[in-house]
Design a protein around this motif. Structure first.
Motif, mmCIF file in Angstrom:
data_model
loop_
_atom_site.group_PDB
_atom_site.id
_atom_site.type_symbol
_atom_site.label_atom_id
_atom_site.label_comp_id
_atom_site.label_asym_id
_atom_site.label_seq_id
_atom_site.Cartn_x
_atom_site.Cartn_y
_atom_site.Cartn_z
ATOM 1 N N ALA A 1 0.958 -1.514 0.272
ATOM 2 C CA ALA A 1 -0.186 0.082 0.122
ATOM 3 C C ALA A 1 0.727 1.276 0.100
ATOM 4 C CB ALA A 1 -0.674 -0.486 1.651
ATOM 5 N N ALA A 2 1.801 1.263 0.426
ATOM 6 C CA ALA A 2 2.534 2.581 0.766
ATOM 7 C C ALA A 2 3.687 2.542 -0.779
ATOM 8 C CB ALA A 2 4.096 2.069 2.443
ATOM 9 N N ARG A 3 3.726 1.633 -0.787
ATOM 10 C CA ARG A 3 4.546 1.830 -2.412
ATOM 11 C C ARG A 3 3.965 1.957 -3.751
ATOM 12 N NH1 ARG A 3 8.941 -3.220 -2.891
ATOM 13 N NH2 ARG A 3 9.388 -1.470 -4.736
ATOM 14 N N ARG A 4 2.324 1.979 -3.928
ATOM 15 C CA ARG A 4 1.681 2.148 -5.046
ATOM 16 C C ARG A 4 0.621 3.196 -4.462
ATOM 17 N NH1 ARG A 4 -1.841 -2.120 -8.494
ATOM 18 N NH2 ARG A 4 -3.373 0.205 -9.726
ATOM 19 N N PRO A 5 0.386 4.318 -5.222
ATOM 20 C CA PRO A 5 -0.807 5.697 -4.934
ATOM 21 C C PRO A 5 -1.315 5.219 -5.199
ATOM 22 C CG PRO A 5 1.444 6.281 -6.797
ATOM 23 C CD PRO A 5 1.634 4.492 -6.470
ATOM 24 N N HIS A 6 -2.120 6.191 -4.214
ATOM 25 C CA HIS A 6 -3.873 5.203 -4.777
ATOM 26 C C HIS A 6 -4.389 4.463 -3.721
ATOM 27 C CE1 HIS A 6 -3.173 9.245 -6.733
ATOM 28 N NE2 HIS A 6 -2.708 8.833 -7.445
ATOM 29 N N THR A 7 -3.467 3.608 -3.082
ATOM 30 C CA THR A 7 -4.126 2.624 -2.730
ATOM 31 C C THR A 7 -4.347 2.647 -0.950
ATOM 32 O OG1 THR A 7 -2.263 1.286 -3.810
ATOM 33 C CG2 THR A 7 -3.317 0.142 -1.621
ATOM 34 N N ARG A 8 -5.468 1.651 -0.613
ATOM 35 C CA ARG A 8 -6.103 1.742 -0.180
ATOM 36 C C ARG A 8 -6.024 0.376 0.640
ATOM 37 N NH1 ARG A 8 -12.099 3.070 2.328
ATOM 38 N NH2 ARG A 8 -11.993 2.798 4.103
ATOM 39 N N LEU A 9 -5.635 0.182 2.214
ATOM 40 C CA LEU A 9 -4.887 -1.440 2.403
ATOM 41 C C LEU A 9 -6.618 -1.375 4.097
ATOM 42 C CD1 LEU A 9 -4.051 -3.911 3.042
ATOM 43 C CD2 LEU A 9 -2.482 -2.863 4.637
ATOM 44 N N ILE A 10 -7.200 -2.325 3.205
ATOM 45 C CA ILE A 10 -8.071 -2.460 4.786
ATOM 46 C C ILE A 10 -8.236 -4.079 4.925
ATOM 47 C CG2 ILE A 10 -10.387 -2.886 5.252
ATOM 48 C CD1 ILE A 10 -11.256 -0.679 2.908
ATOM 49 N N GLU A 11 -7.980 -4.130 6.231
ATOM 50 C CA GLU A 11 -8.225 -5.694 7.442
ATOM 51 C C GLU A 11 -9.068 -6.381 8.195
ATOM 52 O OE1 GLU A 11 -3.462 -6.633 8.032
ATOM 53 O OE2 GLU A 11 -3.822 -5.149 9.695
ATOM 54 N N ILE A 12 -9.613 -7.330 7.368
ATOM 55 C CA ILE A 12 -11.022 -7.561 8.104
ATOM 56 C C ILE A 12 -10.300 -8.753 9.068
ATOM 57 C CG2 ILE A 12 -12.724 -8.620 7.086
ATOM 58 C CD1 ILE A 12 -13.331 -6.980 4.748
ATOM 59 N N PRO A 13 -10.893 -9.065 9.921
ATOM 60 C CA PRO A 13 -10.849 -9.810 11.059
ATOM 61 C C PRO A 13 -11.487 -11.548 9.877
ATOM 62 C CG PRO A 13 -11.738 -8.359 11.422
ATOM 63 C CD PRO A 13 -12.139 -7.916 10.660
#
Length: 79
Positions: free
Chosen positions: A38-50
């Motif tokens: 997520a940090a290396r690719r612009p405009h990426t949103r990371l969501i972590e789901i249980p």
């Protein structure tokens, strides 16, 4: 089955908005690696789901809600 190889060139080839959904209990994709993606690719949103790695199968309602929210936000995404 495990995915092998270096896929960074493919991942970084676009800067279109991307949603990266990670199951917080995944043993395939570590939290550190997902954050790096997520940090290396612009405009990426990371969501972590249980969930485990197959989020879309194990918690489909939560998966669909995350995708729906992301797609809804694209309507206001600056060009």
């Amino acid at each position: 089955m495990h995915l092998n190889g270096d896929h960074w060139d493919d991942w970084l080839a676009s800067d279109c908005p991307a949603l990266l959904i990670r199951g917080s209990r995944s043993t395939v994709l570590s939290s550190e690696h997902a954050r790096d993606m997520a940090a290396r690719r612009p405009h990426t949103r990371l969501i972590e789901i249980p969930a485990g790695h197959t989020v879309h199968e194990t918690v489909p309602v939560e998966f669909a809600a995350a995708v729906s929210e992301f797609l809804g936000a694209l309507c206001t995404y600056p060009e």
